[in-house]
Design a protein around this motif. Structure first.
Motif, PDB file in Angstrom:
ATOM      1  N   VAL A 129      51.309  37.827  46.078  1.00 21.55           N
ATOM      2  CA  VAL A 129      50.590  37.064  45.043  1.00 21.55           C
ATOM      3  C   VAL A 129      51.383  35.797  44.671  1.00 21.55           C
ATOM      4  CG1 VAL A 129      49.285  39.018  44.121  1.00 21.55           C
ATOM      5  CG2 VAL A 129      51.561  38.523  43.183  1.00 21.55           C
ATOM      6  N   GLY A 145      49.794  33.347  33.803  1.00 20.10           N
ATOM      7  CA  GLY A 145      49.141  33.676  35.065  1.00 20.10           C
ATOM      8  C   GLY A 145      50.054  34.492  35.971  1.00 20.10           C
ATOM      9  N   GLN A 146      51.350  34.154  35.946  1.00 17.60           N
ATOM     10  CA  GLN A 146      52.314  34.918  36.753  1.00 17.60           C
ATOM     11  C   GLN A 146      52.438  36.345  36.232  1.00 17.60           C
ATOM     12  OE1 GLN A 146      55.616  32.180  36.317  1.00 17.60           O
ATOM     13  NE2 GLN A 146      55.223  31.226  38.309  1.00 17.60           N
ATOM     14  N   ARG A 149      49.576  38.426  37.355  1.00 22.80           N
ATOM     15  CA  ARG A 149      49.663  38.847  38.756  1.00 22.80           C
ATOM     16  C   ARG A 149      50.651  40.002  38.932  1.00 22.80           C
ATOM     17  NH1 ARG A 149      50.870  33.456  41.601  1.00 22.80           N
ATOM     18  NH2 ARG A 149      50.831  32.522  39.525  1.00 22.80           N
ATOM     19  N   LEU A 152      48.891  43.072  37.797  1.00 23.45           N
ATOM     20  CA  LEU A 152      47.921  43.505  38.803  1.00 23.45           C
ATOM     21  C   LEU A 152      48.620  44.276  39.929  1.00 23.45           C
ATOM     22  CD1 LEU A 152      45.147  43.460  40.245  1.00 23.45           C
ATOM     23  CD2 LEU A 152      45.789  41.219  41.176  1.00 23.45           C
ATOM     24  N   GLN A 153      49.705  43.703  40.458  1.00 23.92           N
ATOM     25  CA  GLN A 153      50.393  44.365  41.560  1.00 23.92           C
ATOM     26  C   GLN A 153      51.020  45.689  41.117  1.00 23.92           C
ATOM     27  OE1 GLN A 153      48.859  43.146  43.772  1.00 23.92           O
ATOM     28  NE2 GLN A 153      50.290  42.256  45.212  1.00 23.92           N
ATOM     29  N   GLN A 179      40.919  31.723  39.054  1.00 23.75           N
ATOM     30  CA  GLN A 179      41.787  32.173  40.165  1.00 23.75           C
ATOM     31  C   GLN A 179      42.169  33.637  40.020  1.00 23.75           C
ATOM     32  OE1 GLN A 179      45.562  30.151  40.258  1.00 23.75           O
ATOM     33  NE2 GLN A 179      44.600  28.140  40.362  1.00 23.75           N
ATOM     34  N   THR A 180      42.522  34.019  38.800  1.00 22.27           N
ATOM     35  CA  THR A 180      43.014  35.380  38.575  1.00 22.27           C
ATOM     36  C   THR A 180      41.883  36.389  38.754  1.00 22.27           C
ATOM     37  OG1 THR A 180      44.574  34.442  37.007  1.00 22.27           O
ATOM     38  CG2 THR A 180      44.345  36.834  36.984  1.00 22.27           C
ATOM     39  N   LEU A 183      41.324  36.894  42.398  1.00 21.39           N
ATOM     40  CA  LEU A 183      42.395  37.712  42.968  1.00 21.39           C
ATOM     41  C   LEU A 183      42.182  39.189  42.625  1.00 21.39           C
ATOM     42  CD1 LEU A 183      45.192  37.797  44.404  1.00 21.39           C
ATOM     43  CD2 LEU A 183      46.203  37.622  42.119  1.00 21.39           C
ATOM     44  N   VAL A 184      41.896  39.473  41.375  1.00 17.85           N
ATOM     45  CA  VAL A 184      41.734  40.867  40.942  1.00 17.85           C
ATOM     46  C   VAL A 184      40.547  41.518  41.646  1.00 17.85           C
ATOM     47  CG1 VAL A 184      41.188  42.361  38.972  1.00 17.85           C
ATOM     48  CG2 VAL A 184      42.878  40.530  38.707  1.00 17.85           C
ATOM     49  N   LYS A 187      41.373  42.128  45.318  1.00 18.49           N
ATOM     50  CA  LYS A 187      42.298  43.266  45.495  1.00 18.49           C
ATOM     51  C   LYS A 187      41.576  44.592  45.269  1.00 18.49           C
ATOM     52  CE  LYS A 187      46.415  41.275  46.115  1.00 18.49           C
ATOM     53  NZ  LYS A 187      47.203  41.507  47.332  1.00 18.49           N
TER      54      LYS A 187
END
Ligand code: ADP
Ligand code: MG
Length: 221
Positions: A129, A145-146, A149, A152-153, A179-180, A183-184, A187
């Protein structure tokens, strides 16, 4: 990590939640692996309460009934820690006393014993990510945002069987939110996780692209 073949649909069957004499919600729905069901309602309509019922941490102030099935398994009759529910909240809730990598290692199931393997899994998850090299960072030094992520991971490496999203994008600014979200959802799809998103933001529902259920009284015109 969960493979699509191992995952199963999530079914809510006549899930009804009351608070005193107020009926909060009544929902029946099936979410296929990798799909997102969005429940949309205003603040106070019972969105977080629904996720608490599914996850097994409902406050006793509420009276809830109805089945939550993961494939053939009855989740409500299963102790919360054995439901393997992955949850993301509005706040990423990273442990401040652990490094970024430590936050992820913490979530890796104990069955994976090797310290080296646990560390490598976390490093790979960060790199996947865009956070390669962040293992030893203090979570406090990350942007919103970081942090999202990392959260999420962390939840994905905990090998959940379903994913519950409690407005996890609402604190991010517009560009980052888009963006997030992508990504979610990507995934969740690749892990084959049935996912329930609760939100008051219509754009979240549109981005999720799945079935949308409204709860709560909308403001009268
Ligand atoms: P949402 O997530 O949609 O904003 P919640 O599920 O948090 O709504 O809350 C639903 C309703 O239940 C609200 O009216 C809230 O004030 C109330 N509530 C939330 N938690 C409790 C609790 N522990 N005890 C009593 N009432 C609660
Ligand atoms: Mg809420």
């Amino acid at each position: 990590m969960q493979t699509p073949g191992k995952t199963t649909p999530l079914t809510l069957s006549d899930v009804t939640i009351r608070l005193g004499d107020r009926a909060l919600l009544s929902i029946s729905a099936t979410v296929m692996p990798g799909d997102v069901l969005t429940i949309m309602g205003p603040s106070g309509s019972g969105k977080s309460t629904l996720l608490a019922y599914i996850g097994g941490f409902l406050d006793p102030a509420f009276v809830a009934s109805g089945a939550v099935l993961l494939g053939p398994d009855d989740l409500i009759g299963t102790p919360p820690q054995q439901r393997h529910t992955g949850i993301l909240f509005q706040d990423p809730l990273l442990f401040p006393h652990l490094s970024v990598g430590g936050n992820i290692v913490f979530a890796i199931p104990e069955a994976i014993k090797s310290r080296d393997i646990r560390r490598r899994l976390a490093e790979d998850a960060l790199a996947a990510v865009g956070l390669g090299g962040f293992f030893d960072r203090d979570p406090e030094t990350l942007s919103g945002g970081q942090k999202a992520r990392v959260a999420l991971q962390r939840v994905l490496l905990s090998e959940p069987r379903l994913l519950l999203l409690d407005e996890p994008f609402s604190k991010l600014d517009m560009a980052l939110r888009q963006q997030t979200r992508e990504l979610v959802f990507a995934k969740a799809r690749s892990a084959g996780l049935p996912t329930i998103l609760v939100t008051h933001d219509r754009a979240d529902a549109v981005a999720a692209g799945g079935v949308l259920i409204h709860i709560g009284a909308e403001t009268q015109a």
